[in-house]
Design an enzyme around this catalytic site. Structure first.
Site, PDB file in Angstrom:
ATOM      1  N   SER A 164       0.802  -1.218   0.000  1.00 58.45           N
ATOM      2  CA  SER A 164       0.000   0.000   0.000  1.00 58.45           C
ATOM      3  C   SER A 164       0.838   1.273   0.000  1.00 58.45           C
ATOM      4  O   SER A 164       0.434   2.280  -0.573  1.00 58.45           O
ATOM      5  CB  SER A 164      -0.944   0.007   1.207  1.00 58.45           C
ATOM      6  OG  SER A 164      -1.813  -1.100   1.138  1.00 58.45           O
ATOM      7  N   HIS A 171       0.485   4.248   4.389  1.00 61.31           N
ATOM      8  CA  HIS A 171      -0.162   4.990   3.313  1.00 61.31           C
ATOM      9  C   HIS A 171       0.337   6.434   3.297  1.00 61.31           C
ATOM     10  O   HIS A 171       0.669   6.988   2.242  1.00 61.31           O
ATOM     11  CB  HIS A 171      -1.683   4.989   3.499  1.00 61.31           C
ATOM     12  CG  HIS A 171      -2.268   3.617   3.546  1.00 61.31           C
ATOM     13  ND1 HIS A 171      -3.612   3.397   3.789  1.00 61.31           N
ATOM     14  CD2 HIS A 171      -1.704   2.388   3.379  1.00 61.31           C
ATOM     15  CE1 HIS A 171      -3.848   2.099   3.762  1.00 61.31           C
ATOM     16  NE2 HIS A 171      -2.706   1.470   3.524  1.00 61.31           N
TER      17      HIS A 171
END
Length: 302
Positions: A142, A199
C-alpha cells in the site's frame, strides 16, 4: 520473544477512469514492470496459501521496527507480502489501473525506482511514528500504491477516478481527500487493522520525490562530494635548452669590458705584459666570436 500482534496492511477501493480519451485498465496496454510486480505479489501469496512457503515466514518478510536492524531486507520484502486475498486484490487492482500510464510516461527504470522508493517511505514512516504504531509487523504494497496515486494525480489532476466504480472524482481531489483521511487515521491511531502510517509515508514520499527529488539529489551530491579547488602552483621557471655541441653563447657585456681592458693594456705595455690567464681569455673570446659569426652567416644563407 515479542508477541506477534495482528497483521496490518493497507486497503482501499479504487475505480478506473478516463483521461484525454485514453482508457485505463484493460483498454490500456499492460506495461513491463506492472506485470512483473503483479506476478511477484500473486506468486508469493499463492506460495504461502498452499503452505509451500510456511506461514511463519511472514515474520521474516514483514517489516517490524524492533527487528529491522537484524532483518534489514524486510524494508523491501514487506511490499510483496499481504495479509489476505482482498488486501492483495485491492492493491493489485490499483497497480493495474494507475501503474501502466505512469510507466509509459516515465519509462520502466524510473517507474520501478519510484515504486520501491515510495514503498521504503512507508517503512520509514513506521520508524518515525513508532511511538504511535508500536511493535507491529507491517505487510502490503500500500505504501508504494499510494505513491503511485499521488504521482497519477500530479500528472493527470483532472482525470476521473470512479470511487466505488460509480462516483467520478477528479484525481487531484480524490488524492487530497485520501491524504487527509489517512493523516487523520494515523494521528488518531485507528484500530481497524490498517497501517495508515504506511499509506501516509507513500503519499508524502511520492510527492517529495517528484517535486523536490532532483533538488535533494543535487544537494546531497554537493554535500557528499564537495569539489575542492585544485591548489594553485606557480609554473616552474623555464630553462633554456643547452646550446648544441660546438656552439657557444654570444659574448656578454662583462666579457666585452674585460676585452677592452686587455686591449688597453696591450696598447700601453705590449703583448708581453699579458698574463697567461689574460691570453687564454682572449683566445676563448676570439673563438666564440668566430663560431657565432659563422653560424649567423649560415643562417642567413638558408
Amino acid at each position: 520473544m515479542m508477541r506477534q500482534p495482528a497483521f496490518r496492511g493497507g486497503g482501499g477501493r479504487f475505480g478506473g477512469g478516463r483521461s484525454g480519451g485514453v482508457r485505463f485498465g484493460h483498454g490500456f496496454p499492460m506495461s513491463r514492470w506492472v506485470l512483473r510486480l503483479m506476478i511477484a505479489n500473486f506468486a508469493i501469496f499463492l506460495l504461502m496459501a498452499v503452505r509451500i512457503v510456511p506461514a511463519g515466514a511472514i515474520e521474516w518478510l514483514g517489516f517490524a521496527v524492533p527487528l529491522f536492524l537484524t532483518r534489514p531486507w524486510t524494508a523491501v520484502t514487506y511490499m510483496f507480502v499481504h495479509g489476505g486475498f482482498m488486501h492483495l486484490f485491492m492493491n493489485m487492482l490499483a497497480l493495474f489501473f494507475f501503474g501502466p500510464p505512469l510507466e509509459q510516461k516515465w519509462g520502466s527504470r524510473f517507474f520501478l525506482r519510484f515504486y520501491l522508493v515510495t514503498g521504503l517511505g512507508g517503512a520509514a514512516f513506521s520508524v518515525l511514528l513508532y511511538s504511535l504504531t508500536g511493535p507491529t509487523i507491517m505487510v502490503g504494497a500500500s505504501g508504494a500504491i499510494f505513491g503511485l496515486l499521488v504521482a497519477f494525480a500530479l500528472n493527470w489532476p483532472d482525470a476521473k477516478i470512479y470511487l466505488y466504480f460509480v462516483f467520478p472524482v477528479p484525481a487531484k481531489w480524490f488524492v487530497a481527500g485520501l491524504g487527509a483521511l489517512t493523516l487523520l487515521s494515523t494521528v488518531q491511531g485507528s484500530a481497524d487493522g490498517v497501517a495508515h502510517w504506511a499509506h501516509l509515508g507513500g503519499l508524502v514520499t511520492g510527492f517529495v520525490y517528484l517535486r523536490y527529488g532532483e533538488r535533494i539529489g543535487r544537494f546531497a551530491q554537493r554535500a557528499l562530494y564537495k569539489e575542492r579547488p585544485a591548489p594553485t602552483r606557480r609554473p616552474a621557471p623555464t630553462r633554456r635548452p643547452p646550446p648544441p655541441p660546438g656552439r657557444r653563447r654570444r659574448v656578454d657585456g662583462d666579457s666585452l669590458d674585460e676585452v677592452d681592458r686587455i686591449l688597453d693594456k696591450i696598447r700601453a705595455d705590449g703583448m708581453d705584459s699579458l698574463s697567461a690567464r689574460e691570453r687564454a681569455f682572449l683566445d676563448e673570446v676570439s673563438r666564440q666570436y668566430q663560431q657565432t659569426n659563422g653560424t649567423e652567416k649560415k643562417t642567413r644563407t638558408h
